[in-house]
Design a protein around this motif. Structure first.
Motif, PDB file in Angstrom:
ATOM      1  N   ASP A  67       0.816  -1.218   0.000  1.00 32.38           N
ATOM      2  CA  ASP A  67       0.000   0.000   0.000  1.00 32.38           C
ATOM      3  C   ASP A  67       0.857   1.279   0.000  1.00 32.38           C
ATOM      4  O   ASP A  67       0.368   2.355   0.353  1.00 32.38           O
ATOM      5  N   PHE A  68       2.124   1.167  -0.394  1.00 33.31           N
ATOM      6  CA  PHE A  68       2.991   2.343  -0.489  1.00 33.31           C
ATOM      7  C   PHE A  68       2.340   3.371  -1.412  1.00 33.31           C
ATOM      8  O   PHE A  68       2.124   3.132  -2.587  1.00 33.31           O
TER       9      PHE A  68
ATOM     10  N   LEU B  90      12.892  14.508 -11.471  1.00 36.75           N
ATOM     11  CA  LEU B  90      13.767  13.416 -11.037  1.00 36.75           C
ATOM     12  C   LEU B  90      13.107  12.613  -9.920  1.00 36.75           C
ATOM     13  O   LEU B  90      13.100  11.368  -9.946  1.00 36.75           O
ATOM     14  N   LEU B  91      12.534  13.300  -8.950  1.00 39.25           N
ATOM     15  CA  LEU B  91      11.875  12.615  -7.835  1.00 39.25           C
ATOM     16  C   LEU B  91      10.680  11.803  -8.317  1.00 39.25           C
ATOM     17  O   LEU B  91      10.431  10.699  -7.817  1.00 39.25           O
ATOM     18  N   GLU B  92       9.958  12.322  -9.281  1.00 34.42           N
ATOM     19  CA  GLU B  92       8.827  11.575  -9.837  1.00 34.42           C
ATOM     20  C   GLU B  92       9.290  10.273 -10.475  1.00 34.42           C
ATOM     21  O   GLU B  92       8.660   9.221 -10.296  1.00 34.42           O
ATOM     22  N   LYS B  93      10.400  10.320 -11.203  1.00 41.03           N
ATOM     23  CA  LYS B  93      10.919   9.112 -11.846  1.00 41.03           C
ATOM     24  C   LYS B  93      11.406   8.104 -10.809  1.00 41.03           C
ATOM     25  O   LYS B  93      11.183   6.900 -10.945  1.00 41.03           O
TER      26      LYS B  93
ATOM     27  N   VAL C 142      10.477   7.824  -7.566  1.00 33.08           N
ATOM     28  CA  VAL C 142       9.378   7.279  -6.758  1.00 33.08           C
ATOM     29  C   VAL C 142       8.486   6.353  -7.574  1.00 33.08           C
ATOM     30  O   VAL C 142       7.940   5.373  -7.051  1.00 33.08           O
ATOM     31  N   SER C 143       8.335   6.614  -8.861  1.00 38.50           N
ATOM     32  CA  SER C 143       7.434   5.809  -9.699  1.00 38.50           C
ATOM     33  C   SER C 143       8.021   4.463 -10.104  1.00 38.50           C
ATOM     34  O   SER C 143       7.332   3.642 -10.709  1.00 38.50           O
TER      35      SER C 143
ATOM     36  N   LEU D 254       3.935  10.614  -1.011  1.00 39.60           N
ATOM     37  CA  LEU D 254       5.306  11.025  -0.781  1.00 39.60           C
ATOM     38  C   LEU D 254       5.669  12.200  -1.685  1.00 39.60           C
ATOM     39  O   LEU D 254       6.269  13.190  -1.235  1.00 39.60           O
ATOM     40  N   LEU D 255       5.298  12.126  -2.942  1.00 40.94           N
ATOM     41  CA  LEU D 255       5.578  13.217  -3.873  1.00 40.94           C
ATOM     42  C   LEU D 255       4.882  14.504  -3.447  1.00 40.94           C
ATOM     43  O   LEU D 255       5.450  15.596  -3.544  1.00 40.94           O
ATOM     44  N   ASN D 256       3.669  14.372  -2.951  1.00 38.91           N
ATOM     45  CA  ASN D 256       2.927  15.558  -2.504  1.00 38.91           C
ATOM     46  C   ASN D 256       3.561  16.194  -1.270  1.00 38.91           C
ATOM     47  O   ASN D 256       3.492  17.423  -1.095  1.00 38.91           O
ATOM     48  N   ARG D 257       4.171  15.399  -0.414  1.00 36.63           N
ATOM     49  CA  ARG D 257       4.882  15.964   0.740  1.00 36.63           C
ATOM     50  C   ARG D 257       6.032  16.832   0.268  1.00 36.63           C
ATOM     51  O   ARG D 257       6.246  17.944   0.765  1.00 36.63           O
TER      52      ARG D 257
END
Length: 235
Positions: free
Chosen positions: A75-76, A101-104, A106-107, A81-84
């Protein structure tokens, strides 16, 4: 050949990337025990002028498992996390350059903890322009039942290492004479302080690389990674 060996961390502080940049080859431990409440799957960010923790939730499992045998929680919530980060840094000067970069990172869909962390380290290092070669510890042909310093020495010898560089904590963990006896120079990397502007508030040091990327250009960080540290020994 200069070598460093570390366990993986999630978007660690700049000293970790200084260590990567200081060597020719960087071995990442996958066959090492996961440390609960350590820095493997969490780090610190800036939130309202102070430090706040962010983390990767893990599937419940035995604390005796190696990092490579742990998995992210089913359920991660990647969007959460990105919204934080978005909420904390959306007005930072380099938000637009950093957030993709963070989107890539985390995804990345692989639920295996080691592979997720390894991917994040490689992507961040590539973003920072680091040319160091990465290698996974279990892929090096040594006796993997060895522990601590003996395992490090075996990895060094297998990789033909002339100079081994460890994080500064290695000064207490390792005996430099044991490295010298194998023809290997031992040094530890000690980062120098690096204060930078954080929304005009008192500086909060040693946060995740996320924070540094939000407030500094990649070219500025290149200089800090390459120069803002000392290599020391027990002397």
């Amino acid at each position: 050949m200069k070598l460093a060996i570390m366990q993986p961390y999630f978007l660690p502080y700049i000293g970790y990337y200084q260590l990567i940049g200081a060597v020719d080859r960087f071995i990442v431990y996958d066959n090492i025990k996961y440390v609960k409440k350590g820095w493997i799957n969490r780090n610190r960010m800036l939130l309202n002028g102070t430090d706040a923790m962010f983390s990767l939730p893990l599937k419940k499992d035995s604390d005796a498992l190696d990092i490579r045998d742990r998995e992210l929680a089913p359920d991660f919530d990647r969007a959460k996390l990105l919204n934080r980060w978005r909420g904390a840094y959306r007005t930072a000067p380099f938000f637009e350059a950093t957030f993709p970069l963070l989107e890539k990172i985390v995804s990345f869909e692989d639920p295996n903890l080691f592979r997720y962390l390894f991917n994040s380290l490689r992507m961040t290092s590539e973003h920072l322009g680091l040319k160091t070669t990465f290698k996974i510890s279990s892929e090096v042909p040594i006796d993997h039942s060895l522990k601590f310093q003996d395992k490090v020495l075996a990895l060094c010898e297998a990789e033909g290492t002339q100079k081994y560089i460890n994080a500064i904590g290695g000064l207490e963990l390792y005996d430099s004479a044991a490295f010298s006896a194998r023809g290997i120079e031992f040094r530890a990397l000690r980062s120098r302080p690096f204060p930078y502007e954080q929304f005009g508030q008192p500086h909060v040091p040693y946060l995740s690389i996320v924070d540094l990327l939000m407030f500094n250009s990649v070219s500025n960080l290149n200089e800090i990674i390459a120069e803002n540290y000392d290599l020391v020994d027990k002397a």
